[in-house]
Motif scaffolding. Sequence first.
Motif, PDB file in Angstrom:
ATOM      1  N   PRO A   1       4.590  40.584  -2.903  1.00  0.00           N
ATOM      2  CA  PRO A   1       3.427  41.172  -3.596  1.00  0.00           C
ATOM      3  C   PRO A   1       3.797  41.895  -4.884  1.00  0.00           C
ATOM      4  O   PRO A   1       2.956  42.036  -5.777  1.00  0.00           O
ATOM      5  N   ASP A   2       5.037  42.351  -4.990  1.00  0.00           N
ATOM      6  CA  ASP A   2       5.477  42.987  -6.231  1.00  0.00           C
ATOM      7  C   ASP A   2       5.618  41.976  -7.358  1.00  0.00           C
ATOM      8  O   ASP A   2       5.666  42.339  -8.529  1.00  0.00           O
ATOM      9  N   PHE A   3       5.717  40.690  -7.013  1.00  0.00           N
ATOM     10  CA  PHE A   3       5.869  39.638  -8.008  1.00  0.00           C
ATOM     11  C   PHE A   3       4.526  39.081  -8.465  1.00  0.00           C
ATOM     12  O   PHE A   3       4.382  38.636  -9.595  1.00  0.00           O
ATOM     13  N   LEU A   4       3.549  39.071  -7.546  1.00  0.00           N
ATOM     14  CA  LEU A   4       2.271  38.427  -7.877  1.00  0.00           C
ATOM     15  C   LEU A   4       1.117  39.120  -7.164  1.00  0.00           C
ATOM     16  O   LEU A   4       1.179  39.375  -5.958  1.00  0.00           O
ATOM     17  N   THR A   5       0.053  39.406  -7.918  1.00  0.00           N
ATOM     18  CA  THR A   5      -1.188  39.924  -7.353  1.00  0.00           C
ATOM     19  C   THR A   5      -2.305  38.953  -7.685  1.00  0.00           C
ATOM     20  O   THR A   5      -2.482  38.577  -8.845  1.00  0.00           O
ATOM     21  N   ILE A   6      -3.052  38.541  -6.660  1.00  0.00           N
ATOM     22  CA  ILE A   6      -4.200  37.653  -6.882  1.00  0.00           C
ATOM     23  C   ILE A   6      -5.448  38.508  -7.072  1.00  0.00           C
ATOM     24  O   ILE A   6      -5.446  39.704  -6.778  1.00  0.00           O
ATOM     25  N   PRO A   7      -6.546  37.939  -7.577  1.00  0.00           N
ATOM     26  CA  PRO A   7      -7.731  38.749  -7.893  1.00  0.00           C
ATOM     27  C   PRO A   7      -8.284  39.507  -6.685  1.00  0.00           C
ATOM     28  O   PRO A   7      -8.375  38.974  -5.582  1.00  0.00           O
ATOM     29  N   HIS A   8      -8.629  40.755  -6.942  1.00  0.00           N
ATOM     30  CA  HIS A   8      -9.278  41.594  -5.934  1.00  0.00           C
ATOM     31  C   HIS A   8     -10.781  41.396  -6.042  1.00  0.00           C
ATOM     32  O   HIS A   8     -11.346  41.431  -7.134  1.00  0.00           O
ATOM     33  N   ARG A   9     -11.440  41.197  -4.909  1.00  0.00           N
ATOM     34  CA  ARG A   9     -12.885  40.991  -4.914  1.00  0.00           C
ATOM     35  C   ARG A   9     -13.576  42.258  -4.406  1.00  0.00           C
ATOM     36  O   ARG A   9     -13.447  42.612  -3.233  1.00  0.00           O
TER      37      ARG A   9
ATOM     38  N   ALA B   1      -0.140  31.370   1.151  1.00  0.00           N
ATOM     39  CA  ALA B   1       0.746  30.481   1.901  1.00  0.00           C
ATOM     40  C   ALA B   1       2.143  30.434   1.287  1.00  0.00           C
ATOM     41  O   ALA B   1       3.136  30.192   1.993  1.00  0.00           O
ATOM     42  N   ALA B   2       2.237  30.670   0.003  1.00  0.00           N
ATOM     43  CA  ALA B   2       3.540  30.661  -0.677  1.00  0.00           C
ATOM     44  C   ALA B   2       4.393  31.866  -0.315  1.00  0.00           C
ATOM     45  O   ALA B   2       5.614  31.864  -0.543  1.00  0.00           O
ATOM     46  N   ARG B   3       3.754  32.912   0.230  1.00  0.00           N
ATOM     47  CA  ARG B   3       4.453  34.117   0.709  1.00  0.00           C
ATOM     48  C   ARG B   3       5.351  34.742  -0.365  1.00  0.00           C
ATOM     49  O   ARG B   3       6.505  35.118  -0.104  1.00  0.00           O
ATOM     50  N   LEU B   4       4.831  34.830  -1.568  1.00  0.00           N
ATOM     51  CA  LEU B   4       5.563  35.513  -2.639  1.00  0.00           C
ATOM     52  C   LEU B   4       5.535  37.009  -2.395  1.00  0.00           C
ATOM     53  O   LEU B   4       4.594  37.552  -1.806  1.00  0.00           O
TER      54      LEU B   4
ATOM     55  N   ARG C   1      -9.461  28.558  -2.748  1.00  0.00           N
ATOM     56  CA  ARG C   1      -8.284  27.694  -2.566  1.00  0.00           C
ATOM     57  C   ARG C   1      -7.052  28.308  -3.208  1.00  0.00           C
ATOM     58  O   ARG C   1      -5.962  28.286  -2.612  1.00  0.00           O
ATOM     59  N   TYR C   2      -7.209  28.851  -4.421  1.00  0.00           N
ATOM     60  CA  TYR C   2      -6.074  29.522  -5.050  1.00  0.00           C
ATOM     61  C   TYR C   2      -5.555  30.647  -4.148  1.00  0.00           C
ATOM     62  O   TYR C   2      -4.348  30.785  -3.931  1.00  0.00           O
ATOM     63  N   ASP C   3      -6.481  31.465  -3.657  1.00  0.00           N
ATOM     64  CA  ASP C   3      -6.078  32.576  -2.788  1.00  0.00           C
ATOM     65  C   ASP C   3      -5.264  32.067  -1.605  1.00  0.00           C
ATOM     66  O   ASP C   3      -4.194  32.619  -1.278  1.00  0.00           O
ATOM     67  N   GLU C   4      -5.764  31.036  -0.951  1.00  0.00           N
ATOM     68  CA  GLU C   4      -5.092  30.497   0.230  1.00  0.00           C
ATOM     69  C   GLU C   4      -3.716  29.935  -0.125  1.00  0.00           C
ATOM     70  O   GLU C   4      -2.733  30.144   0.596  1.00  0.00           O
ATOM     71  N   MET C   5      -3.641  29.207  -1.229  1.00  0.00           N
ATOM     72  CA  MET C   5      -2.371  28.608  -1.632  1.00  0.00           C
ATOM     73  C   MET C   5      -1.334  29.674  -1.978  1.00  0.00           C
ATOM     74  O   MET C   5      -0.161  29.567  -1.599  1.00  0.00           O
ATOM     75  N   PHE C   6      -1.746  30.689  -2.701  1.00  0.00           N
ATOM     76  CA  PHE C   6      -0.795  31.732  -3.076  1.00  0.00           C
ATOM     77  C   PHE C   6      -0.357  32.542  -1.852  1.00  0.00           C
ATOM     78  O   PHE C   6       0.808  32.930  -1.743  1.00  0.00           O
TER      79      PHE C   6
ATOM     80  N   ALA D   1      -5.864  18.857  -6.105  1.00  0.00           N
ATOM     81  CA  ALA D   1      -4.549  18.388  -6.544  1.00  0.00           C
ATOM     82  C   ALA D   1      -4.103  19.117  -7.805  1.00  0.00           C
ATOM     83  O   ALA D   1      -2.920  19.487  -7.944  1.00  0.00           O
ATOM     84  N   GLN D   2      -5.030  19.332  -8.723  1.00  0.00           N
ATOM     85  CA  GLN D   2      -4.690  20.078  -9.935  1.00  0.00           C
ATOM     86  C   GLN D   2      -4.328  21.521  -9.594  1.00  0.00           C
ATOM     87  O   GLN D   2      -3.373  22.081 -10.148  1.00  0.00           O
ATOM     88  N   GLN D   3      -5.077  22.120  -8.682  1.00  0.00           N
ATOM     89  CA  GLN D   3      -4.766  23.493  -8.292  1.00  0.00           C
ATOM     90  C   GLN D   3      -3.396  23.579  -7.621  1.00  0.00           C
ATOM     91  O   GLN D   3      -2.660  24.550  -7.829  1.00  0.00           O
ATOM     92  N   THR D   4      -3.058  22.565  -6.842  1.00  0.00           N
ATOM     93  CA  THR D   4      -1.735  22.541  -6.207  1.00  0.00           C
ATOM     94  C   THR D   4      -0.643  22.554  -7.256  1.00  0.00           C
ATOM     95  O   THR D   4       0.352  23.281  -7.134  1.00  0.00           O
ATOM     96  N   ARG D   5      -0.821  21.780  -8.313  1.00  0.00           N
ATOM     97  CA  ARG D   5       0.170  21.764  -9.400  1.00  0.00           C
ATOM     98  C   ARG D   5       0.284  23.128 -10.053  1.00  0.00           C
ATOM     99  O   ARG D   5       1.376  23.595 -10.374  1.00  0.00           O
ATOM    100  N   VAL D   6      -0.859  23.796 -10.269  1.00  0.00           N
ATOM    101  CA  VAL D   6      -0.843  25.120 -10.894  1.00  0.00           C
ATOM    102  C   VAL D   6      -0.069  26.099 -10.026  1.00  0.00           C
ATOM    103  O   VAL D   6       0.818  26.827 -10.510  1.00  0.00           O
ATOM    104  N   VAL D   7      -0.379  26.122  -8.747  1.00  0.00           N
ATOM    105  CA  VAL D   7       0.274  27.064  -7.833  1.00  0.00           C
ATOM    106  C   VAL D   7       1.765  26.767  -7.730  1.00  0.00           C
ATOM    107  O   VAL D   7       2.599  27.687  -7.766  1.00  0.00           O
ATOM    108  N   GLU D   8       2.119  25.504  -7.629  1.00  0.00           N
ATOM    109  CA  GLU D   8       3.538  25.151  -7.553  1.00  0.00           C
ATOM    110  C   GLU D   8       4.293  25.610  -8.790  1.00  0.00           C
ATOM    111  O   GLU D   8       5.440  26.068  -8.695  1.00  0.00           O
ATOM    112  N   SER D   9       3.655  25.507  -9.948  1.00  0.00           N
ATOM    113  CA  SER D   9       4.302  25.941 -11.185  1.00  0.00           C
ATOM    114  C   SER D   9       4.530  27.446 -11.184  1.00  0.00           C
ATOM    115  O   SER D   9       5.611  27.928 -11.538  1.00  0.00           O
ATOM    116  N   VAL D  10       3.500  28.201 -10.778  1.00  0.00           N
ATOM    117  CA  VAL D  10       3.627  29.663 -10.725  1.00  0.00           C
ATOM    118  C   VAL D  10       4.695  30.066  -9.716  1.00  0.00           C
ATOM    119  O   VAL D  10       5.542  30.937  -9.985  1.00  0.00           O
TER     120      VAL D  10
END
Length: 373
Positions: A273-281, A268-271, A261-266, A358-367
Amino acid sequence: MAIPVPLLDLGAQHRSLSGELSEAFERVLQSGEFILGSEVTTFEAAVSQFLDVKHAIGVSSGSDALLAALMALHIGPGDEVVTSSFSFFATAGCIVRLGAKPVFIDIDPKTYNMDPSRLEAAITPRTKAIIPVHLYGQPCDMAAIDNVARSHGLAIVEDAAQAIGSRTEHGFVGSLGNFGCFSFFPSKNLGALGDGGLLTTNDDALAKHARILRAHGADPKYYHQHIGGNFRLDALQAAFLGVKLKHLYAWIEKRRACADRYDEMFRAARLDPDFLTIPHRQNASHVFHQYVIRTAHRARVIAQLQKDNIGHAIYYPLPLHMQPCFAHLDSAHLRLVHAEQASEQTLALPIYPELSEAQQTRVVESVVTALSG
């Protein structure tokens, strides 16, 4: 102020298990058997089956698991052990406590695990072992590490403190080297209600030696064949861990779902990539002890998370080769670029089985708010 989103909520986990944990407590209390004993052997058998490994040896902590493993392998003064510089202190502390020297190498910047391509250059005639660290719950490239170890006749001690239940195509972490070392610190995916740890091995002789070492090196009692330590797992912690082990697989799946869910939310935010990298699997077996993002604007993100009452942590703010207590090893002169950059840019966000969307949404929105300024 907004309702907090904690980095970890053990209360939620323990409330759901309160009946089972209370029963385990009463059972141990009534037994009068508090050190080792049947609770420990029962848990050892269960976790051995879970990890598909021949021997599981309950010990007092993850740190003591590493220490006992090196002691069983006769690591001592004059020896060298190659390990990652980007890890919890115990990974290197156990080496120095035995009079040996940790030789730090850099990490893969995508996985934060040991970079196997750097192993050969670190090996000398004094090298006796390699400690790969399965950081944040993701397995190292154990096939590559094993190839190097075999070609030089070196032991492998897996630091799997954060990765119980994670596996590679060759088996579960903790079953791929001479020893596997696990932590049951309360915040771990399988956490005790206090300290606890585990040694795993498929080698009968090493298992026997480790069991002797965990009880002061005595075999039989009061007859000391070796100088060991007090590395015993308490019966009460073993009973609690036995309760939790039955739920571990389901918890791991929920952690993976949170990470998805975090991956999908981030995304979707279309930041940028130089600003944010999500975990590599590296593979699908990541158990997400931590969900770690990477940003060159970490201070800005932390300030926003604090403002929004959201938990976070830095694992780890200073690589091991730069720690003051290791200055005598002349390791401060090392330039381990990827480990140093990771220490400056990584940030762990809340992740646990009970974390809501809902908690994850708040986290992503904050970031996103922090990085969209």
